[in-house]
Structure formats: structure tokens, C-alpha cells
Scaffold this active site. Sequence first.
Site, PDB file in Angstrom:
ATOM      1  CG  ASP A 212      -0.125   0.156   2.525  1.00  0.00           C
ATOM      2  OD1 ASP A 212      -0.490   0.989   3.359  1.00  0.00           O
ATOM      3  OD2 ASP A 212       0.869  -0.583   2.709  1.00  0.00           O
ATOM      4  CG  ASP A 214       4.028   5.319   5.003  1.00  0.00           C
ATOM      5  OD1 ASP A 214       3.620   4.358   5.667  1.00  0.00           O
ATOM      6  OD2 ASP A 214       4.681   6.259   5.497  1.00  0.00           O
TER       7      ASP A 214
END
Length: 292
Positions: A212, A214
Site C-alpha cells: 500500500d 504509506d
Amino acid sequence: MTGILGIIGGSGLYDLPGLTDTGWVAVDTPWGAPSDEIFMGTLQQGDKASRLAFLPRHGRGHRVPPSEVNYRANIAALKQLGVTDVLSLSAVGGLRADLPPGTFVVVDQFIDRTFAREKSFFGTGLVAHVSMARPVCPRLGDHVQAGLAALGVPHVRGGTYLAMEGPQFSTLAESQLYRSWNCDVIGMTNMPEAKLAREAELCYASVAMVTDFDCWHPHHDDVTVEAIIGVLLSNADHGRALVVQAAQAVTHDVHAAGCSCRSALQHALITSPTARDPLMVERLRTIAGRVL
């Protein structure tokens, strides 16, 4: 076969088709027990066999948090089993917009922001300083890159991994700071792992699997748990495929013996032989026996 490939990563990495002669091996080291037993197996590819050693970094079932991983025992256990090359696979957050979830980054640099971990096999009674200017093995990185290209996995060769302590994730201010440092990915596990692999004269490559963005990303809070799990599962599949793809090239590399990683301690020991603590010398036999 010229070497044994050690894989450090998630518990599911050893679930490979065609893996035979398998079993869990308990290893004790002078630094205690590793995160788990080590799963040994042989991967037959054509007329060549590759011996592999899988170590779940957090233990089976993910029991051990990043700051409590016994990194010294993990690396020492692999060394004691005859491992020559270490492939580290780890989930990370992306710090760049052009490294979306699902991208694999073949890391070549680290910034170590951890502070609660033992970072060296050496200490009072036997001091050593190894170079970390180039903290990963470029030869091993070449094999990894070739494997990812053959699989068609989105990947980037080269990148800086910011190692944070955890277990909490970054604040927004921290995430923005790391981006200003030109870091590419952020994780909690590759340090001091890479430093200890260098001290143990093991070739080490780090593959950071982006799960993902941050928290710097404006849409970070919109990501669902289901989406993250989907990326994790896809990354795990690609990670297993990478191990299969790279195993033969790594374990049968005729140039491996001359790799500079395997002589990292050649000029690193500082303590004079007459001043060395005999107990430290004995403790370090597995790690530094070549130069002791």
C-alpha cells in the site's frame, strides 16, 4: 550445487510445487533460538537440484513483532545450516507515486532508523567493522531481477528502504520527511538483518513487496482491508514464483565463490589476537571462523 539459498519472509513461502526432501529443522545458536524452526527442502528443476532453507521471519502464524525478532539468531541459524545466499522478502509501504501496490523493489540501499535491536555479532572482547556502503549483493540482485522479469512481475531495480522501529506505522510528518530524503519504500524488518548478513559473509538481497502507499498519500485512508489483503495474497504468489525462478541461478552460480560479500570480514577484525576474549572467539566460530 554450489550453494544453499536461504529465504527469509512470510510463513507461506515454503509452499512450493515440486519441493521434496522436506522437513523442519530446529537450530540453536550462541544468540538463542531463531524466530522458528527452519524448513529445508530440495527443488528439482530439470537435471539440477537446489537446496533451500526457509525461515519465517515472524514465526509461523506471525507471532513475533519486528522489534522482538532475534535477528542475530536468524542469520546465525542460516549460516550454521550452510546457507550461502539469503533472499529477503518483506511487505513494505510505498513512498513514491510510481511504486503502486503490487510493485516489487529490488532494494540496493537502506536508511536505518531502528534503535531497539542488537545490530552486531561482535562486541567487547572482539571488535569488527564491516563496510555497509553497498549493503546488498549485486550478483544476487541480478538473479532476482532476471527472475522478476521472466515472471512479468512489475518491479524496479534499485531503491532505498527506510527501516523504522515500529510496531506502529509512521506519522504523516515522518512519512513526508522520509519522502524528502528520497526514500522509496518503508518497512520494519530489513535492519539489522542486512548488517548481520554482511558480518556473517552471506550474500544478501532484499525484495520489498509494496502492499500500500504509506500515509503520505492523499487517498491512503480510503484503502480497504480487503484491498490490502488482495495485494498481500498476490504478492505472496509472486514471491513463491520468484523463489522457484531464481533458485537454480542462485545455487548453481559458478561466480558465487569469488563474490566480495563472502570475504567481508577479511580486514574487519580490529581487536589484536592477544587481546581477544576467548569466550567471544568461541561464540563467533560459526560467523567468523574463516578469519579467526
